[in-house]
Every structure is written in C-alpha cells, then in structure tokens.
Motif scaffolding. Structure first.
Motif, PDB file in Angstrom:
ATOM      1  N   THR A   1       7.383  13.778  -0.937  1.00  0.00           N
ATOM      2  CA  THR A   1       7.794  12.457  -1.068  1.00  0.00           C
ATOM      3  C   THR A   1       6.862  11.507  -0.214  1.00  0.00           C
ATOM      4  OG1 THR A   1      10.184  12.890  -1.739  1.00  0.00           O
ATOM      5  CG2 THR A   1       9.756  10.555  -0.675  1.00  0.00           C
ATOM      6  N   VAL A   2       6.472  11.852   0.937  1.00  0.00           N
ATOM      7  CA  VAL A   2       5.728  11.037   1.887  1.00  0.00           C
ATOM      8  C   VAL A   2       4.244  11.286   1.419  1.00  0.00           C
ATOM      9  CG1 VAL A   2       4.814  11.023   4.230  1.00  0.00           C
ATOM     10  CG2 VAL A   2       7.220  12.099   3.987  1.00  0.00           C
ATOM     11  N   PHE A   3       3.559  12.407   1.058  1.00  0.00           N
ATOM     12  CA  PHE A   3       2.499  12.296   0.427  1.00  0.00           C
ATOM     13  C   PHE A   3       2.025  11.295  -0.711  1.00  0.00           C
ATOM     14  CE2 PHE A   3       1.668  16.462   2.547  1.00  0.00           C
ATOM     15  CZ  PHE A   3       0.740  15.950   3.368  1.00  0.00           C
ATOM     16  N   GLN A   4       3.284  11.447  -1.837  1.00  0.00           N
ATOM     17  CA  GLN A   4       3.235  10.524  -2.797  1.00  0.00           C
ATOM     18  C   GLN A   4       3.146   9.186  -2.383  1.00  0.00           C
ATOM     19  OE1 GLN A   4       6.536  12.470  -5.415  1.00  0.00           O
ATOM     20  NE2 GLN A   4       5.111  11.740  -6.912  1.00  0.00           N
ATOM     21  N   ALA A   5       3.827   8.702  -1.401  1.00  0.00           N
ATOM     22  CA  ALA A   5       3.944   7.464  -1.101  1.00  0.00           C
ATOM     23  C   ALA A   5       2.838   7.018  -0.521  1.00  0.00           C
ATOM     24  CB  ALA A   5       5.023   7.116   0.185  1.00  0.00           C
ATOM     25  N   TYR A   6       2.152   7.970   0.273  1.00  0.00           N
ATOM     26  CA  TYR A   6       0.885   7.570   0.959  1.00  0.00           C
ATOM     27  C   TYR A   6      -0.140   7.527   0.050  1.00  0.00           C
ATOM     28  CZ  TYR A   6       3.066   7.702   5.605  1.00  0.00           C
ATOM     29  OH  TYR A   6       3.643   7.623   6.688  1.00  0.00           O
ATOM     30  N   TYR A   7      -0.242   8.361  -1.051  1.00  0.00           N
ATOM     31  CA  TYR A   7      -1.293   8.461  -2.038  1.00  0.00           C
ATOM     32  C   TYR A   7      -0.977   7.082  -2.867  1.00  0.00           C
ATOM     33  CZ  TYR A   7      -1.567  13.656  -1.661  1.00  0.00           C
ATOM     34  OH  TYR A   7      -1.764  14.918  -1.284  1.00  0.00           O
ATOM     35  N   LEU A   8       0.103   6.549  -2.837  1.00  0.00           N
ATOM     36  CA  LEU A   8       0.229   5.116  -3.802  1.00  0.00           C
ATOM     37  C   LEU A   8      -0.327   4.058  -2.839  1.00  0.00           C
ATOM     38  CD1 LEU A   8       1.502   3.891  -6.152  1.00  0.00           C
ATOM     39  CD2 LEU A   8       3.606   3.715  -4.908  1.00  0.00           C
ATOM     40  N   LEU A   9       0.106   3.916  -1.622  1.00  0.00           N
ATOM     41  CA  LEU A   9      -0.536   2.994  -0.565  1.00  0.00           C
ATOM     42  C   LEU A   9      -2.127   3.060  -0.566  1.00  0.00           C
ATOM     43  CD1 LEU A   9       2.318   3.372   2.114  1.00  0.00           C
ATOM     44  CD2 LEU A   9       1.895   1.481   0.955  1.00  0.00           C
ATOM     45  N   GLU A  10      -2.597   4.083  -0.722  1.00  0.00           N
ATOM     46  CA  GLU A  10      -4.201   4.451  -0.574  1.00  0.00           C
ATOM     47  C   GLU A  10      -4.819   4.002  -1.808  1.00  0.00           C
ATOM     48  OE1 GLU A  10      -6.965   7.849   1.248  1.00  0.00           O
ATOM     49  OE2 GLU A  10      -5.337   8.505   0.070  1.00  0.00           O
ATOM     50  N   ALA A  11      -4.131   4.070  -2.998  1.00  0.00           N
ATOM     51  CA  ALA A  11      -4.501   3.504  -4.258  1.00  0.00           C
ATOM     52  C   ALA A  11      -4.580   2.124  -4.052  1.00  0.00           C
ATOM     53  CB  ALA A  11      -3.897   4.282  -5.351  1.00  0.00           C
ATOM     54  N   ARG A  12      -3.542   1.590  -3.442  1.00  0.00           N
ATOM     55  CA  ARG A  12      -3.517  -0.040  -3.521  1.00  0.00           C
ATOM     56  C   ARG A  12      -4.609  -0.357  -2.230  1.00  0.00           C
ATOM     57  NH1 ARG A  12       3.216  -0.332  -3.589  1.00  0.00           N
ATOM     58  NH2 ARG A  12       3.543   0.505  -5.613  1.00  0.00           N
ATOM     59  N   GLY A  13      -5.283   0.175  -1.711  1.00  0.00           N
ATOM     60  CA  GLY A  13      -6.060  -0.180  -0.718  1.00  0.00           C
ATOM     61  C   GLY A  13      -5.325  -0.528   0.603  1.00  0.00           C
ATOM     62  N   LEU A  14      -4.244  -0.165   1.010  1.00  0.00           N
ATOM     63  CA  LEU A  14      -3.602  -0.772   1.970  1.00  0.00           C
ATOM     64  C   LEU A  14      -3.943   0.456   3.091  1.00  0.00           C
ATOM     65  CD1 LEU A  14      -0.154  -1.822   0.446  1.00  0.00           C
ATOM     66  CD2 LEU A  14      -2.051  -3.125   1.634  1.00  0.00           C
ATOM     67  N   ILE A  15      -4.110   1.700   2.997  1.00  0.00           N
ATOM     68  CA  ILE A  15      -4.227   2.453   3.912  1.00  0.00           C
ATOM     69  C   ILE A  15      -5.378   3.465   3.586  1.00  0.00           C
ATOM     70  CG2 ILE A  15      -1.728   2.644   4.871  1.00  0.00           C
ATOM     71  CD1 ILE A  15      -1.334   5.332   3.278  1.00  0.00           C
ATOM     72  N   ARG A  16      -6.070   4.177   4.548  1.00  0.00           N
ATOM     73  CA  ARG A  16      -7.127   5.047   4.661  1.00  0.00           C
ATOM     74  C   ARG A  16      -6.791   6.489   5.141  1.00  0.00           C
ATOM     75  NH1 ARG A  16      -7.893   2.313   0.770  1.00  0.00           N
ATOM     76  NH2 ARG A  16      -9.512   1.017   0.354  1.00  0.00           N
ATOM     77  N   ALA A  17      -7.301   7.454   4.577  1.00  0.00           N
ATOM     78  CA  ALA A  17      -7.092   8.712   5.326  1.00  0.00           C
ATOM     79  C   ALA A  17      -8.158   9.058   5.989  1.00  0.00           C
ATOM     80  CB  ALA A  17      -6.841  10.019   4.323  1.00  0.00           C
ATOM     81  N   ARG A  18      -8.073   9.687   7.090  1.00  0.00           N
ATOM     82  CA  ARG A  18      -9.226  10.189   7.981  1.00  0.00           C
ATOM     83  C   ARG A  18      -8.746  11.486   8.200  1.00  0.00           C
ATOM     84  NH1 ARG A  18      -9.332   5.584  13.257  1.00  0.00           N
ATOM     85  NH2 ARG A  18      -9.158   3.488  11.731  1.00  0.00           N
ATOM     86  N   GLU A  19     -10.256  12.266   7.918  1.00  0.00           N
ATOM     87  CA  GLU A  19     -10.015  13.740   7.957  1.00  0.00           C
ATOM     88  C   GLU A  19      -9.244  14.211   9.319  1.00  0.00           C
ATOM     89  OE1 GLU A  19     -12.804  17.568   6.536  1.00  0.00           O
ATOM     90  OE2 GLU A  19     -13.737  15.508   6.770  1.00  0.00           O
TER      91      GLU A  19
END
Length: 474
Positions: free
Chosen positions: A42-60
């Motif tokens: 659930t958390v990953f799906q939410a963060y993927y959605l926010l990343e697709a909207r350009g609101l957050i970015r993943a850092r390795e």
C-alpha cells in the motif's frame, strides 16, 4: 478511495499545505507501515502515485523526498473513475481504414506530436548504440546469419533471460523468440493460438494495432470493461469467458495503451489463475514495462504463470533502440509453434541489430539510460497534465499513469474527438482520437496525448488550441 489513494492524498495535502517542504524526506516506508497500519504494498503504491504526479522523488538507498520545485498552486484534472461499459458482444472488427487515415496524417515531424505512438528519438543513446553496432559488426560470425535465423541471437536471448531473472522469473533462453519488434511477436502469438472466426478478449479501450491484427486474421473482438487505473474488470472478464468461449486474451497489464493503467500484482495473479482455469492463453503486451516511475519494475502477469499459458511479448523499441526493430516473445508452452511461424514468415530479425543490442547490454549502461529516461518522462507528464487542467473545458478528466508516456483525456459529453483531430491537424497539432481504440468506435469524446516529447512553449500553445477546440463543443 482505496487505501493507497487515501495515503497518497494525505501526503499530497501535507506537501500542498507546506507541512512537507521541497527537499524534506517523506516518512519512510517502515514508519508509515507502523503509523498507518497498512501493508508495504500500500505504501509503495501510494509513493509510486505521488512520484508519477511529480510531487516526490526517490533517492537510491535513501528513501523518498519532496520534489525540489513543487508548485503549491499546481492543479491537475480529476482522474476518470469508472470502468468502460462496452456491449457484451462478439464484434467483427473494421478499424484499419480509419486508423491508417489518422496515423498517416500525423507522421510529419512538423506537427506537435501529441498523437504520436512513439517517444522522441532524441531520448535514446543512439551514439552508444552506433558504437556497439560498429564493434559487433567487425566480429560478427558469418554463420550467424544462418545459425540465428530462428529463434535469434543466442547472446541477446541470454541477456533478455537475465532481465527476466532480475525480477525472479525463470525464462530459459530457448523459450525466447527474437522478432522484428514486439508487434510481430504479438501477431505471431495470436496466430499460434487462433483460427479465423475465433473470438479474442481485448480491453476497452485497447491498442488499435490489436484490433488491426484481429481484423486481418478474421477474428472477432470481445471488448471487456476496463478501469483507467487498474485495468481489466476481472468479474466482467469471467462473464465474457463463460458466454463467448474466447480462444485467447490480448491484454496490456502494465501501463496500458491508451489508458496508462497498471494492474496491481494481486490482480495480475488472479487474472492468470482465471485464464488457467479455462485453458485460455494470455498474450501479454508488455512493451512499456521498463518505463515505470517508481523504484521497482512492475511484475508482468508472466510472473504468476505456472502452466505456460502466458505468452509474454516485449521490445527494445520503446526503451532503448526504436529504429532497430528488435522485440521478442516468451510464449511458454506455445514457444515451438511461435518459432515455426516466425521461420515460415520472416525467417529472422536483423543479425547486426541483434548483435549490437547484445553487445550494448553485455557492457552495461542500459539501466543508467533507463533511469534518465524515466525521470524525463515523469517530468514531462506533469506539465502536460497541468496544462490540460488550465486550458481544457470544465468537466475534463485525465489519467495519471505511474509509467509509460500517454495521458488518456476524457472530455465533456458532446465533444467530438475525431473532429478535434481533423481541425487540430490543420493547425499543426496531432492527437489520437478515442474511437480508434475501440472495435465498436466508442470513446467519441476521448483523446490520447503523448508526453514523450520535449515540453516547450510550442507544446503549451498546442494545448491552449486543443482546449479552445474542445470548448467549442465541436
């Protein structure tokens, strides 16, 4: 609203209100699991959605952070929230003339390419590929032109098998058939499991090339309701199977064209189980799999196949080398039949192109290129969505894909997408109108827009023009 959507909405509100500032670390997955009582998925799906909207970015190896330039006043159109409602019927397909007319008119490079099916060619490592081509050509075994006819270059098939293995899928190189792009792979798979007059399940809307393949082979289309976010409706699919006894399904489970929908893994697993129960092959068109915006490539339905019924098709055309026209099929129990069809139609794919891709993949650099490509596409989706929100008429909805490069735009009732296509083209703008994605010519008020080309002032002005045409209720 599903749990991951509710979680995404809460985080987005924290960003918009300023509680989370640009550069702030978003609560970790572990912390959110504990504080919200939800699963990691659930958390990953939410963060993927926010990343697709350009609101957050993943850092390795660091987590997720609020994007550096979040516009707190930024608005995007609401998402379509209902599955399509096609008639429960087996339909004779007749779409090619209209598809050819629309695509032929949109081919010139002078138009703003919202209607294109392709990414900008400037996004690919063409110089590196050229070096690999030159290097591999010097050492190309003359006998490879015979040895690799079917199923294809052994080194390339091994590299493809390694890509599967990275996701935990054990696909033997001998199962893989290299083809002239994914479209040939899909057509060969379809021909291997159907005969003229058979019925085939497709999504609604679906990729127009699937409809063209059915039309050319004399097959009937069964359009099944499909949700713009989560893909085909499994209950409706089960009913269609019982009523129509289809011979095959042709589906895109990951970043579907044109919707951009992504089936959750649990749904993919249930899909495979349902089809296995009825011994129905699944032709899985997975050409956008590498273009995800999250930190993990979505598993294909092939990952849940235990009976060899999933005929998985992929390609390097959408993610690495469009002009090389190299794709493949991993057809499971039907590998021999697909290989024979390949041998009796086009014999084999280009030997130099296969060798070049094998060399490129062996020397690394592919994943680095993909990271840059994904970042570019995610960055180009947001301004297009925002421009649609600003310039299209009230009541417009648009999808928010977590990968790929298409937005599906649902205009208010009464807007004629075909007429918008014609008028926009006269003004130097191409769009893909909804009816070409349906055997029943539905989706008269819908457009597919491509964000795989650079966002600039010309593109922005094109959206303004499209909004004006749509507002005129053509």
């Amino acid at each position: 609203m599903k749990r991951y959507e509710a979680l995404a909405a809460d985080v987005e509100e924290s960003i918009r209100s300023g509680v989370l500032q640009p550069g702030d670390r978003v609560p970790s997955v572990r912390h959110t699991i504990a504080s919200r009582g939800v699963s990691a998925s659930t958390v990953f799906q939410a963060y993927y959605l926010l990343e697709a909207r350009g609101l957050i970015r993943a850092r390795e190896r660091s987590g997720y952070y609020v994007a550096a330039a979040v516009d707190k006043g930024r608005r995007v159109p609401p998402e379509p929230d209902l599955s399509s409602q096609p008639a429960d019927a087996s339909i004779a397909v007749d779409v090619s003339d209209r598809v050819f007319e629309i695509l032929e008119a949109s081919k010139t490079r002078d138009v703003v390419p919202f209607g294109s099916a392709f990414l900008s060619p400037l996004l690919f490592p063409l110089a590196r590929l050229g070096q690999a081509l030159a290097s591999s050509a010097k050492t190309l075994d003359p006998w490879s032109t015979v040895d690799d006819l079917t199923p294809g270059n052994a080194s390339l098939r091994r590299q493809i098998a390694l890509r599967y293995l990275a996701d935990g899928l054990h696909v033997h190189p001998d199962e893989i058939v290299v083809t002239n792009g994914a479209l040939e792979a899909l057509n060969l798979c379809l021909a291997a499991v159907t005969r003229p007059g058979d019925s085939v399940i497709v999504e609604s809307p679906t990729f127009y090339a699937a409809l063209q393949a059915l039309e050319r082979m004399g097959l009937q289309a069964i359009e099944v309701p499909t949700h713009p976010r989560e893909g085909i409706d499994l209950a409706a699919l089960a009913r269609a199977i019982e009523r129509h006894k289809p011979r095959a399904c042709w589906l895109m489970t990951t970043f579907q064209n044109p919707l951009g929908s992504l089936m959750p893994e649990a749904k993919k697993k249930a899909l495979v189980a349902l089809l296995a129960q009825h011994e129905i092959p699944l032709i899985e068109d997975d050409v956008y799999a590498e273009l995800y915006f999250g930190d993990k490539r979505p598993l294909p339905a092939k990952a849940f196949d235990t009976q060899g019924l999933v005929m998985h098709c992929g390609s390097f055309s959408k993610c690495l080398a469009p002009g090389y026209r190299i794709g493949w099929a991993a057809p499971g129990r039907h590998a021999k039949a697909v290989g024979r069809l390949k041998l009796t139609t086009t014999l084999g794919a280009s030997a130099p192109a296969q060798a070049a891709l094998a060399t490129y993949l062996e020397h690394g650099g592919f994943d680095k290129h993909l990271r840059k490509l994904r970042q570019t596409l995610a960055g180009q989706q947001a301004p297009l969505a925002e421009a649609v929100a600003r310039h299209f008429p009230a009541g417009t909805r648009a999808t928010r894909p977590a990968g790929g490069y298409f937005l599906w735009v649902e205009l208010p009732e009464g807007v004629d997408a075909i007429e918008i296509h014609r008028r926009a083209l006269a003004l130097g703008i191409s769009v893909a109108p909804g009816p070409i994605f349906s055997a029943s010519r539905a989706f008269a008020n819908c457009l597919r827009l491509n964000y795989g080309h650079a966002w600039d002032a010309r593109a922005e002005e094109a959206v303004v023009t499209l909004g004006r045409l749509a507002a005129a209720r053509i």
